[in-house]
Design a protein around this motif. Structure first.
Motif, PDB file in Angstrom:
ATOM      1  N   SER A  46      27.649  33.270  -9.047  1.00 13.34           N
ATOM      2  CA  SER A  46      28.070  34.163  -7.965  1.00 13.34           C
ATOM      3  C   SER A  46      27.470  35.560  -8.134  1.00 13.34           C
ATOM      4  O   SER A  46      28.003  36.538  -7.618  1.00 13.34           O
ATOM      5  CB  SER A  46      29.601  34.237  -7.913  1.00 13.34           C
ATOM      6  OG  SER A  46      30.125  34.692  -9.145  1.00 13.34           O
ATOM      7  N   LEU A  47      26.335  35.631  -8.841  1.00  8.71           N
ATOM      8  CA  LEU A  47      25.670  36.918  -9.051  1.00  8.71           C
ATOM      9  C   LEU A  47      25.345  37.586  -7.715  1.00  8.71           C
ATOM     10  O   LEU A  47      24.734  36.971  -6.839  1.00  8.71           O
ATOM     11  CB  LEU A  47      24.383  36.717  -9.857  1.00  8.71           C
ATOM     12  CG  LEU A  47      24.568  36.199 -11.283  1.00  8.71           C
ATOM     13  CD1 LEU A  47      23.237  35.707 -11.855  1.00  8.71           C
ATOM     14  CD2 LEU A  47      25.174  37.281 -12.171  1.00  8.71           C
ATOM     15  N   PHE A  48      25.801  38.807  -7.542  1.00 10.32           N
ATOM     16  CA  PHE A  48      25.521  39.676  -6.382  1.00 10.32           C
ATOM     17  C   PHE A  48      26.103  39.173  -5.059  1.00 10.32           C
ATOM     18  O   PHE A  48      25.878  39.784  -4.024  1.00 10.32           O
ATOM     19  CB  PHE A  48      24.021  39.918  -6.191  1.00 10.32           C
ATOM     20  CG  PHE A  48      23.295  40.450  -7.395  1.00 10.32           C
ATOM     21  CD1 PHE A  48      23.953  41.121  -8.406  1.00 10.32           C
ATOM     22  CD2 PHE A  48      21.932  40.274  -7.516  1.00 10.32           C
ATOM     23  CE1 PHE A  48      23.277  41.619  -9.510  1.00 10.32           C
ATOM     24  CE2 PHE A  48      21.235  40.772  -8.607  1.00 10.32           C
ATOM     25  CZ  PHE A  48      21.913  41.436  -9.613  1.00 10.32           C
ATOM     26  N   LEU A  49      26.811  38.063  -5.056  1.00  7.95           N
ATOM     27  CA  LEU A  49      27.308  37.518  -3.788  1.00  7.95           C
ATOM     28  C   LEU A  49      28.341  38.431  -3.130  1.00  7.95           C
ATOM     29  O   LEU A  49      28.479  38.416  -1.904  1.00  7.95           O
ATOM     30  CB  LEU A  49      27.890  36.115  -3.988  1.00  7.95           C
ATOM     31  CG  LEU A  49      26.870  35.026  -4.346  1.00  7.95           C
ATOM     32  CD1 LEU A  49      27.569  33.690  -4.572  1.00  7.95           C
ATOM     33  CD2 LEU A  49      25.806  34.889  -3.272  1.00  7.95           C
ATOM     34  N   ASP A  50      29.055  39.219  -3.915  1.00  9.20           N
ATOM     35  CA  ASP A  50      30.020  40.159  -3.345  1.00  9.20           C
ATOM     36  C   ASP A  50      29.339  41.345  -2.669  1.00  9.20           C
ATOM     37  O   ASP A  50      29.901  41.969  -1.778  1.00  9.20           O
ATOM     38  CB  ASP A  50      30.966  40.693  -4.429  1.00  9.20           C
ATOM     39  CG  ASP A  50      31.941  39.640  -4.911  1.00  9.20           C
ATOM     40  OD1 ASP A  50      32.132  38.638  -4.200  1.00  9.20           O
ATOM     41  OD2 ASP A  50      32.504  39.812  -5.998  1.00  9.20           O
ATOM     42  N   GLU A  51      28.124  41.635  -3.089  1.00 10.93           N
ATOM     43  CA  GLU A  51      27.441  42.840  -2.608  1.00 10.93           C
ATOM     44  C   GLU A  51      26.510  42.585  -1.422  1.00 10.93           C
ATOM     45  O   GLU A  51      26.382  43.435  -0.548  1.00 10.93           O
ATOM     46  CB  GLU A  51      26.649  43.465  -3.769  1.00 10.93           C
ATOM     47  CG  GLU A  51      26.077  44.821  -3.470  1.00 10.93           C
ATOM     48  CD  GLU A  51      27.129  45.907  -3.269  1.00 10.93           C
ATOM     49  OE1 GLU A  51      26.772  46.944  -2.672  1.00 10.93           O
ATOM     50  OE2 GLU A  51      28.297  45.749  -3.673  1.00 10.93           O
ATOM     51  N   PHE A  52      25.836  41.432  -1.385  1.00 14.48           N
ATOM     52  CA  PHE A  52      24.815  41.184  -0.373  1.00 14.48           C
ATOM     53  C   PHE A  52      25.127  39.904   0.409  1.00 14.48           C
ATOM     54  O   PHE A  52      25.228  38.828  -0.177  1.00 14.48           O
ATOM     55  CB  PHE A  52      23.425  41.071  -1.009  1.00 14.48           C
ATOM     56  CG  PHE A  52      23.051  42.268  -1.839  1.00 14.48           C
ATOM     57  CD1 PHE A  52      22.736  43.478  -1.235  1.00 14.48           C
ATOM     58  CD2 PHE A  52      23.026  42.194  -3.220  1.00 14.48           C
ATOM     59  CE1 PHE A  52      22.403  44.590  -1.995  1.00 14.48           C
ATOM     60  CE2 PHE A  52      22.690  43.294  -3.995  1.00 14.48           C
ATOM     61  CZ  PHE A  52      22.377  44.497  -3.372  1.00 14.48           C
ATOM     62  N   GLU A  53      25.250  40.028   1.716  1.00 12.33           N
ATOM     63  CA  GLU A  53      25.561  38.880   2.577  1.00 12.33           C
ATOM     64  C   GLU A  53      24.496  37.789   2.500  1.00 12.33           C
ATOM     65  O   GLU A  53      24.808  36.609   2.589  1.00 12.33           O
ATOM     66  CB  GLU A  53      25.711  39.333   4.038  1.00 12.33           C
ATOM     67  CG  GLU A  53      27.024  39.984   4.350  1.00 12.33           C
ATOM     68  CD  GLU A  53      28.210  39.048   4.156  1.00 12.33           C
ATOM     69  OE1 GLU A  53      28.145  37.879   4.574  1.00 12.33           O
ATOM     70  OE2 GLU A  53      29.212  39.502   3.578  1.00 12.33           O
ATOM     71  N   ASP A  54      23.226  38.203   2.353  1.00  8.49           N
ATOM     72  CA  ASP A  54      22.131  37.237   2.365  1.00  8.49           C
ATOM     73  C   ASP A  54      21.726  36.778   0.962  1.00  8.49           C
ATOM     74  O   ASP A  54      20.707  36.094   0.802  1.00  8.49           O
ATOM     75  CB  ASP A  54      20.920  37.827   3.096  1.00  8.49           C
ATOM     76  CG  ASP A  54      20.342  39.050   2.386  1.00  8.49           C
ATOM     77  OD1 ASP A  54      21.063  39.696   1.581  1.00  8.49           O
ATOM     78  OD2 ASP A  54      19.168  39.386   2.640  1.00  8.49           O
ATOM     79  N   GLN A  55      22.488  37.113  -0.045  1.00  9.55           N
ATOM     80  CA  GLN A  55      22.142  36.778  -1.427  1.00  9.55           C
ATOM     81  C   GLN A  55      22.063  35.262  -1.629  1.00  9.55           C
ATOM     82  O   GLN A  55      22.935  34.520  -1.192  1.00  9.55           O
ATOM     83  CB  GLN A  55      23.186  37.350  -2.401  1.00  9.55           C
ATOM     84  CG  GLN A  55      22.946  37.010  -3.860  1.00  9.55           C
ATOM     85  CD  GLN A  55      21.755  37.722  -4.461  1.00  9.55           C
ATOM     86  OE1 GLN A  55      21.453  38.856  -4.081  1.00  9.55           O
ATOM     87  NE2 GLN A  55      21.076  37.082  -5.385  1.00  9.55           N
ATOM     88  N   THR A  56      20.999  34.827  -2.288  1.00 16.06           N
ATOM     89  CA  THR A  56      20.868  33.442  -2.721  1.00 16.06           C
ATOM     90  C   THR A  56      20.496  33.438  -4.195  1.00 16.06           C
ATOM     91  O   THR A  56      19.806  34.345  -4.674  1.00 16.06           O
ATOM     92  CB  THR A  56      19.791  32.671  -1.929  1.00 16.06           C
ATOM     93  OG1 THR A  56      18.539  33.333  -2.069  1.00 16.06           O
ATOM     94  CG2 THR A  56      20.162  32.540  -0.470  1.00 16.06           C
ATOM     95  N   ASN A  57      20.973  32.436  -4.912  1.00 18.52           N
ATOM     96  CA  ASN A  57      20.693  32.304  -6.336  1.00 18.52           C
ATOM     97  C   ASN A  57      20.149  30.907  -6.592  1.00 18.52           C
ATOM     98  O   ASN A  57      20.870  29.923  -6.456  1.00 18.52           O
ATOM     99  CB  ASN A  57      21.967  32.543  -7.157  1.00 18.52           C
ATOM    100  CG  ASN A  57      22.501  33.946  -6.965  1.00 18.52           C
ATOM    101  OD1 ASN A  57      21.772  34.920  -6.973  1.00 18.52           O
ATOM    102  ND2 ASN A  57      23.797  34.055  -6.751  1.00 18.52           N
ATOM    103  N   LEU A  58      18.875  30.836  -6.915  1.00 18.05           N
ATOM    104  CA  LEU A  58      18.214  29.570  -7.169  1.00 18.05           C
ATOM    105  C   LEU A  58      18.319  29.243  -8.660  1.00 18.05           C
ATOM    106  O   LEU A  58      18.008  30.091  -9.503  1.00 18.05           O
ATOM    107  CB  LEU A  58      16.748  29.635  -6.755  1.00 18.05           C
ATOM    108  CG  LEU A  58      15.911  28.393  -7.022  1.00 18.05           C
ATOM    109  CD1 LEU A  58      16.415  27.216  -6.188  1.00 18.05           C
ATOM    110  CD2 LEU A  58      14.443  28.665  -6.734  1.00 18.05           C
ATOM    111  N   VAL A  59      18.755  28.035  -8.974  1.00 16.76           N
ATOM    112  CA  VAL A  59      18.833  27.575 -10.357  1.00 16.76           C
ATOM    113  C   VAL A  59      18.010  26.301 -10.472  1.00 16.76           C
ATOM    114  O   VAL A  59      18.239  25.342  -9.739  1.00 16.76           O
ATOM    115  CB  VAL A  59      20.290  27.294 -10.790  1.00 16.76           C
ATOM    116  CG1 VAL A  59      20.335  26.695 -12.191  1.00 16.76           C
ATOM    117  CG2 VAL A  59      21.117  28.569 -10.740  1.00 16.76           C
TER     118      VAL A  59
END
Length: 159
Positions: A122-135
């Protein structure tokens, strides 16, 4: 839209048009450990931690307090779940600045396969609406990728 991004890039060179992190998890058979590297945009990291703490945060290479702050943030937002409880069984190895990014290095010393485990990113998901985290993760020839976003912060790893 493309022209607007280019125009803004001329006047705001630190602005980037998307918010994303990239994580790579590789199983090292020889060392019997999962090696994890996470690439974060430095400006996103600083903005997110500043918002979370209510204090201006700057990532200064070699600053022990900044390193501990980043570690605490990552441990809160990246880890494995057992039921509803998040656990972070990894070793913190440190950070490395690189141009506009901060690399975070972690390690999980284990012979266990992570397939079936639940991973939260959930890195940065609270701050940026368009945040995606690829693993992306790979183990003994098997490779898989997962995309985490606001509606999908936790996913089960599978082969």
């Amino acid at each position: 839209m493309k022209g607007l991004v280019l125009f803004l890039g001329l006047f705001f060179p630190d602005l980037h048009p998307f918010h994303s992190s990239v994580t790579e998890m590789i199983y090292n058979v020889k060392d019997q450990s999962w090696e994890i590297s996470i690439r974060l945009f430095q400006d996103d990291l600083e903005q997110t931690i500043s918002a979370a703490t209510g204090k201006k945060f700057r990532m200064i290479p070699g600053d022990e307090a900044a390193e501990k702050t980043v570690e605490a943030y990552v441990r809160k937002h990246f880890g494995f779940r057992s039921g509803k409880q998040m656990t972070t069984p990894y070793r913190w190895l440190g950070t490395e600045p690189q141009q506009d990014a901060i690399w975070v290095y972690l390690e999980i010393p284990t012979t266990a396969d992570l397939a079936g485990s639940y991973l939260e990113n959930s890195l940065f998901l609270d701050e940026f609406e368009d945040q995606t985290n690829l693993v992306s993760w790979s183990s003994q020839g098997a490779k898989k990728s997962y995309l985490f976003r606001k509606t999908q912060e936790v996913q089960q790893l599978s082969r």
